[in-house]
Write a protein that holds these residues in place. Sequence first.
Motif, PDB file in Angstrom:
ATOM      1  N   SER A 157      56.286  77.803  63.091  1.00  0.00           N
ATOM      2  CA  SER A 157      56.033  78.716  62.149  1.00  0.00           C
ATOM      3  C   SER A 157      55.972  80.076  62.839  1.00  0.00           C
ATOM      4  CB  SER A 157      55.208  78.456  61.242  1.00  0.00           C
ATOM      5  OG  SER A 157      55.445  77.310  60.471  1.00  0.00           O
ATOM      6  N   HIS A 191      47.333  68.395  62.994  1.00  0.00           N
ATOM      7  CA  HIS A 191      47.495  67.485  61.706  1.00  0.00           C
ATOM      8  C   HIS A 191      45.952  67.200  61.268  1.00  0.00           C
ATOM      9  CE1 HIS A 191      51.629  66.420  61.032  1.00  0.00           C
ATOM     10  NE2 HIS A 191      51.679  66.221  62.387  1.00  0.00           N
ATOM     11  N   LYS A 225      64.221  73.813  52.690  1.00  0.00           N
ATOM     12  CA  LYS A 225      63.431  72.803  52.772  1.00  0.00           C
ATOM     13  C   LYS A 225      63.513  71.698  51.437  1.00  0.00           C
ATOM     14  CE  LYS A 225      59.012  73.830  52.881  1.00  0.00           C
ATOM     15  NZ  LYS A 225      57.621  74.763  52.770  1.00  0.00           N
ATOM     16  N   ASP A 237      55.325  80.043  56.105  1.00  0.00           N
ATOM     17  CA  ASP A 237      55.723  79.482  57.165  1.00  0.00           C
ATOM     18  C   ASP A 237      56.883  79.680  57.669  1.00  0.00           C
ATOM     19  OD1 ASP A 237      53.432  77.992  57.029  1.00  0.00           O
ATOM     20  OD2 ASP A 237      54.454  76.090  55.678  1.00  0.00           O
ATOM     21  N   GLY A 273      56.657  68.916  63.407  1.00  0.00           N
ATOM     22  CA  GLY A 273      55.520  69.784  62.656  1.00  0.00           C
ATOM     23  C   GLY A 273      54.508  70.073  63.523  1.00  0.00           C
ATOM     24  N   ARG A 274      53.835  71.154  63.184  1.00  0.00           N
ATOM     25  CA  ARG A 274      52.413  71.329  64.154  1.00  0.00           C
ATOM     26  C   ARG A 274      52.798  71.918  65.596  1.00  0.00           C
ATOM     27  NH1 ARG A 274      48.966  72.158  59.903  1.00  0.00           N
ATOM     28  NH2 ARG A 274      49.378  70.841  58.002  1.00  0.00           N
ATOM     29  N   HIS A 314      58.644  63.688  54.140  1.00  0.00           N
ATOM     30  CA  HIS A 314      58.740  63.708  55.601  1.00  0.00           C
ATOM     31  C   HIS A 314      58.903  62.230  55.999  1.00  0.00           C
ATOM     32  CE1 HIS A 314      57.240  67.735  56.218  1.00  0.00           C
ATOM     33  NE2 HIS A 314      56.478  67.726  55.428  1.00  0.00           N
ATOM     34  N   ASP A 372      62.504  74.196  59.846  1.00  0.00           N
ATOM     35  CA  ASP A 372      61.897  73.026  58.973  1.00  0.00           C
ATOM     36  C   ASP A 372      61.931  71.870  60.021  1.00  0.00           C
ATOM     37  OD1 ASP A 372      60.893  71.435  57.207  1.00  0.00           O
ATOM     38  OD2 ASP A 372      62.665  71.276  56.066  1.00  0.00           O
ATOM     39  N   PRO A 373      60.418  71.236  59.871  1.00  0.00           N
ATOM     40  CA  PRO A 373      60.432  70.011  60.848  1.00  0.00           C
ATOM     41  C   PRO A 373      61.185  69.000  60.437  1.00  0.00           C
ATOM     42  CG  PRO A 373      58.199  70.980  60.415  1.00  0.00           C
ATOM     43  CD  PRO A 373      59.189  71.803  59.693  1.00  0.00           C
TER      44      PRO A 373
END
Length: 249
Positions: free
Chosen positions: A15, A142, A50, A43, A10-11, A66, A107-108
């Motif tokens: 996206s 984050h 998801k 996203d 993520g991050r 997560h 999707d992370p």
Amino acid sequence: MKNVIILGAGRTGSSFLSGLISYRRYYIEQQSIQSRNSYPDGDYENPELKALNKKILHAAGYNHPHIVKSEFADINRIKAVNNDNLHNECADFVKHCGGKSPWLWKDPRLCYTIHFWDQFLTKDDISFIKITRDPYLVFRSHAKHHINFTLKDVVQTYHLENLAVDRYLSENNIPFLHIDYAQLKSRDVIHIINDYLRIEITPEDYTHIRREGITKKESDLKFQMRYAASLVKNSAQSIFQRKNKDSIK
């Protein structure tokens, strides 16, 4: 055109990368994706994907949506998930996407769940992309929304997610394109992606997806000051809450 799976923590800019590739080209159920401040078009993650990824992690014993902080995810446990209903749901989803091909998944959670999804995939029909980013910048991203994450937590989680991705790509001998977040700042990335996927992303697509001025830019010094102030505030609130609980007792 092959289908596309983007793997990355993520991050990391996934996206933006997903939007750049899928814009007017790949199926991701865009009409079901909710917009938010930093991403007016959402996203670029299929909502059903998801939801299924959360179910896979839950079935593997991870109750948070997560894998968070420094918790080690047991890949073998995820691979071994044995749930007939979930298996059927995943098989039906892959079949549904196949009817909309070419499709794109991002999707992370896929860092881990891709090991479960593998049994349903025809990998020769998929182009894989791995995206990375400087871990400190991941931490900064984050911290905009989750101030309780520490630098150590984020870096360790990021490292574990990348290890999970590398294990999947290595075990299955999968060719892939590696994109780093820094490359996304330059339109030269368009040529790299077009060559790999045999598509025709245009500078106009880039402008549509990368909308300037949506989020405020912040110097590292200002971020450090804001983050330190938030930690002090959170610490003070925690102490106050504990005192209130003690007084109630």
